[in-house]
Write a protein that holds these residues in place. Structure first.
Motif, mmCIF file in Angstrom:
data_model
loop_
_atom_site.group_PDB
_atom_site.id
_atom_site.type_symbol
_atom_site.label_atom_id
_atom_site.label_comp_id
_atom_site.label_asym_id
_atom_site.label_seq_id
_atom_site.Cartn_x
_atom_site.Cartn_y
_atom_site.Cartn_z
ATOM 1 N N VAL A 1 44.480 39.026 42.667
ATOM 2 C CA VAL A 1 43.279 39.862 42.811
ATOM 3 C C VAL A 1 42.059 38.956 42.800
ATOM 4 O O VAL A 1 42.136 37.796 42.374
ATOM 5 N N TYR B 1 36.787 41.222 40.883
ATOM 6 C CA TYR B 1 37.434 42.492 40.543
ATOM 7 C C TYR B 1 38.048 42.434 39.150
ATOM 8 O O TYR B 1 37.882 43.356 38.342
ATOM 9 N N TYR B 2 38.757 41.331 38.853
ATOM 10 C CA TYR B 2 39.357 41.218 37.536
ATOM 11 C C TYR B 2 38.286 41.174 36.449
ATOM 12 O O TYR B 2 38.426 41.794 35.395
ATOM 13 N N PRO C 1 41.931 50.686 38.095
ATOM 14 C CA PRO C 1 42.785 49.754 38.826
ATOM 15 C C PRO C 1 44.039 50.466 39.309
ATOM 16 O O PRO C 1 44.579 51.335 38.616
ATOM 17 N N VAL D 1 47.931 46.835 40.931
ATOM 18 C CA VAL D 1 47.146 45.815 40.233
ATOM 19 C C VAL D 1 47.572 45.721 38.773
ATOM 20 O O VAL D 1 47.726 44.622 38.220
#
Length: 300
Positions: free
Chosen positions: A52, A56-57, A68, A72
């Motif tokens: 990812v 985003y993380y 999520p 994911v």
């Protein structure tokens, strides 16, 4: 002081705790030269392994992204080398973050149904008790209370097995493997609080233990959700002596999260004899003593 929660907080805290406890070597990375300022994996390392984007993380770990996808979540679980129980817990946290409700649920009833109290009596001489989801002791038979040396000295409303383990002076002497017992206890509370972070009974207990016990605070920050449970538990009881019992805990159907805990020993063994003695020398919980019990060993 009770911990505060917002949408995605528990998901973020779990991921952050697991990331900082995962070494680069354990996931196949070779640490570069120099001293790493970040314990465990860096955010960018975990994001890369999980496939990812770093942005985003980072938003997930900061509680900004609360939805999520299952793919994911599963990728993060694989990247962090979570076991099945931890993976399941991560999925539950993600599902809860997506449907977060701001209104805290009411505390569950502390009432124990009469037939369950009767069940405790029929289990004698095996020590048995019923606890709430936050480990409040709600009902017990004589051995179930006496097994935890000194717990009867506390008022009934204060009798809680987690509070006992961390705050009662007798607990460390009672359990030779006290450190293992408390890790399992915190893991259980962490699992419950992860799916019910605003439950008033849980937040009150956790807030109290965070304030009063540095051991609890240290373990709470580790965010372990899988305790190292043993099929048998040894007690160094000040009145009965050393006894090793097999323990079992189970959810009670039709109750607000109440659980039955019970201990047994093989008939004819010294442990079973000690269990019988514990039951016989303990006053019945519904019949308080008005005169000294000459059969009960003196309290040290």
């Amino acid at each position: 002081m009770a911990p505060e929660h917002t949408s995605g907080d528990e998901l973020a805290r779990f991921l952050r705790a697991r990331r900082t406890q995962t070494s680069p070597e354990s996931v196949g990375l070779t640490p570069g030269p120099g001293v790493r300022r970040t314990p465990g994996l860096r955010r960018e390392e975990l994001a890369t392994i999980a496939g990812v984007s770093i942005d985003y993380y980072t938003r997930i770990e900061r509680g900004k992204e609360t939805r999520p996808s299952p793919a994911v979540v599963d990728a993060l679980a694989r990247a962090l080398r979570l076991d099945d129980d931890e993976h399941h817990h991560l999925r539950e946290l993600a599902a809860r973050a997506a449907r977060y409700a701001p209104e805290p649920p009411p505390p569950p009833s502390r009432t124990v149904r009469p037939h369950l109290k009767l069940l405790l009596e029929t289990m004698r001489p095996s020590p048995a008790y019923i606890v709430s989801r936050s480990m409040d002791l709600l009902a017990w038979n004589p051995g179930g209370l006496a097994l935890y040396a000194g717990l009867a000295d506390w008022p009934a409303t204060q009798r809680n097995l987690a509070r006992y383990l961390f705050l009662h002076p007798a607990a460390r002497e009672l359990f030779p493997d006290w450190s293992t017992q408390v890790r399992a206890c915190v893991a259980r509370l962490r699992t419950e609080a992860g799916t019910n972070p605003d439950a008033p009974d849980l937040t009150k207990l956790v807030g109290e233990l965070l304030l009063k016990s540095s051991d609890f605070a240290r373990l709470w920050e580790r965010y372990e959700v899988v305790g190292h449970k043993k099929p048998q538990k040894t007690f160094h009881h000040p009145q009965i002596g050393v006894l090793t019992l097999s323990g079992q805990s189970m959810q009670l159907e039709g109750t607000p999260g109440q659980r039955l805990g019970a201990y047994t020993a093989e008939p004819g063994t010294p442990d079973h004899d000690a269990m019988l003695l514990l039951d016989m020398t303990t006053p019945h919980p519904d019949r308080p003593r008005t005169q000294p019990d000459t059969q009960r060993p003196p309290t040290p």
